[in-house]
Design an enzyme around this catalytic site. Structure first.
Site, short mmCIF file in Angstrom:
data_model
loop_
_atom_site.label_atom_id
_atom_site.label_comp_id
_atom_site.label_asym_id
_atom_site.label_seq_id
_atom_site.Cartn_x
_atom_site.Cartn_y
_atom_site.Cartn_z
N CYS A 152 0.84 -1.34 0.19
CA CYS A 152 -0.05 0.07 -0.06
C CYS A 152 0.92 1.33 0.12
CB CYS A 152 -0.93 -0.04 1.30
SG CYS A 152 -1.99 1.39 1.20
N CYS A 191 -3.63 4.31 7.67
CA CYS A 191 -3.16 5.32 6.99
C CYS A 191 -2.86 6.62 7.90
CB CYS A 191 -4.12 5.76 5.59
SG CYS A 191 -3.49 6.96 4.76
N GLU A 239 -4.75 11.66 -1.86
CA GLU A 239 -5.58 11.52 -2.84
C GLU A 239 -4.99 11.11 -4.23
OE1 GLU A 239 -8.35 10.71 -5.23
OE2 GLU A 239 -8.95 11.01 -3.14
N SER A 278 -14.04 5.50 -2.05
CA SER A 278 -14.70 5.72 -0.57
C SER A 278 -15.76 6.47 -0.40
CB SER A 278 -13.31 6.41 0.04
OG SER A 278 -12.16 5.61 -0.03
#
Length: 376
Positions: A132, A362, A189, A243
């Site tokens: 990730c 995160c 983002e 999301s």
């Protein structure tokens, strides 16, 4: 704990996030070799009359043989390795912290050349080896429950800084392990930094890169319709995860403030267009927050939103963040929420949280280290 009709975090913080967002186009202090590996190496080698095939050897060492530094590239002449070491820094970040969990999850907190910090994670699940990665220093989307966006966004990462995360995480694997999947779900983002991200993913996809299929690369977004449309025109059709976190605009505006200027209808329309082009089933992410978006009426409304769409709903029970007032729903509430969705015919899975003990969510590790430094 407030209900979904009132948020405990003041919206007066959002102007700060907006101001910080203005900084995202600031470049890092130095050009990264991995920003344009082939062209940089070709020019550097040509200027020194080094045969072109050395460039292919270097690429092989980086992506296939997992070299940690220039000196590890043993089929290069020693003099060339020394010159590369002196003139072309391979990495521009340093590992500020490396944490490991019992389930095999590993997380790196990286300090960047300009002083910023980012996080990236390696997840082990049976035969899968998933990484990730982050795309920005911080995040400007302002999701009220997320550690990444608490301080806004400083800047976009360069292509090289994104590739560096991929290679550093791959280097954590044992010799018999192979990287299988990439999820762009770390800090930032991703669709706000497509210029940096897409060339990095191309390196991961290339046969002389990591050779990872586009269907094994997932990009996560809060939903930026224009950028989703741009991604749909790209030559690679990566998997897309959106999301949602709320089934209606009133609640989503509170949880994801940028939604106020976008709206769920526009996001879902863009997602439908992406599916029409790519043919890849979309994933919708939904962080489940106690007493905020986890009620029966939320589940029913969410089911109505997704009905008829070729989609998977990925529900993530909230991973608490120090300093934020949000809580994980009870198991009973999670089960009730799931039952309503499944009875409505929605494909749903509840994500098993990995790496809880190492601040794997995160932005958590970076924030925990900032708090430590502030106390010292």
């Amino acid at each position: 704990m407030n209900s979904g009709h009132g948020m405990p975090r003041s919206t007066r913080q959002y102007p700060t996030l907006i101001r910080r967002t203005c900084l995202i186009n600031m470049p890092s202090q130095s050009t990264h070799l991995l920003d344009s590996l082939d062209s940089t190496l070709t020019a550097w080698l040509a200027e020194r009359d080094v045969p072109k095939f050395r460039g292919k050897q270097i690429r092989n060492w980086l992506f296939e043989k997992r070299a940690a530094d220039w000196q590890a590239m043993t089929n290069l002449p020693q003099a060339l390795r020394d010159q590369l070491t002196a003139e072309l820094p391979l990495w521009t970040s340093s590992v500020a912290k490396h944490t490991k969990a019992e389930d095999g999850t590993e997380k790196l907190l990286l300090s960047l050349a300009d002083g910023g910090q980012i996080e990236c994670v390696l997840l082990r699940d049976k035969v899968r080896r998933t990484i990730c990665i982050s795309t920005q220093v911080g995040c400007g989307m302002g999701c009220v429950f997320c550690a990444s966006g608490l301080d806004g966004v400083d800047r976009n990462l360069t292509t090289g800084e994104i590739i560096e995360q991929i290679l550093l995480l791959q280097n954590l694997l044992a010799k018999e392990e192979r990287l299988s999947h990439i999820v762009v779900m770390g800090m930032g983002e991703p669709l706000a930094n497509l210029d940096g991200l897409l060339p990095a993913l191309e390196e991961a996809h290339r046969e002389d890169g990591l050779g990872i299929s586009a269907r094994r690369i997932t990009i996560s977004t809060v939903g930026l319709p224009a950028s989703i449309d741009r991604l749909a025109k790209h030559k690679r059709t990566y998997r897309l995860a959106i999301s949602l976190h709320a089934p209606n605009d009133e609640l989503r505006n509170k949880l994801v403030p940028v939604n106020d200027k976008i709206g769920l209808d526009a996001i879902l329309d863009a997602a439908d267009r992406y599916f029409d082009v790519s043919g890849r089933r979309l994933t919708y992410e939904y962080v489940l927050l106690h007493d905020l978006n986890d009620q029966d009426e939320h589940a029913r409304e969410l089911a109505d939103r997704l009905s008829g769409r070729e989609a998977l709903l990925n529900v993530i029970p909230y991973n608490p963040v120090a300093g934020l007032p949000y809580e994980t729903p009870t198991l009973a509430r999670q089960h009730a929420f799931r039952d309503i969705l499944e009875q409505a015919g929605i494909r749903v899975q509840f994500r098993h949280r990995k790496g809880n003990r190492i601040d794997a969510a995160c932005g958590q590790l970076r924030r925990s280290q900032q708090e430590v430094f502030a106390l010292e």
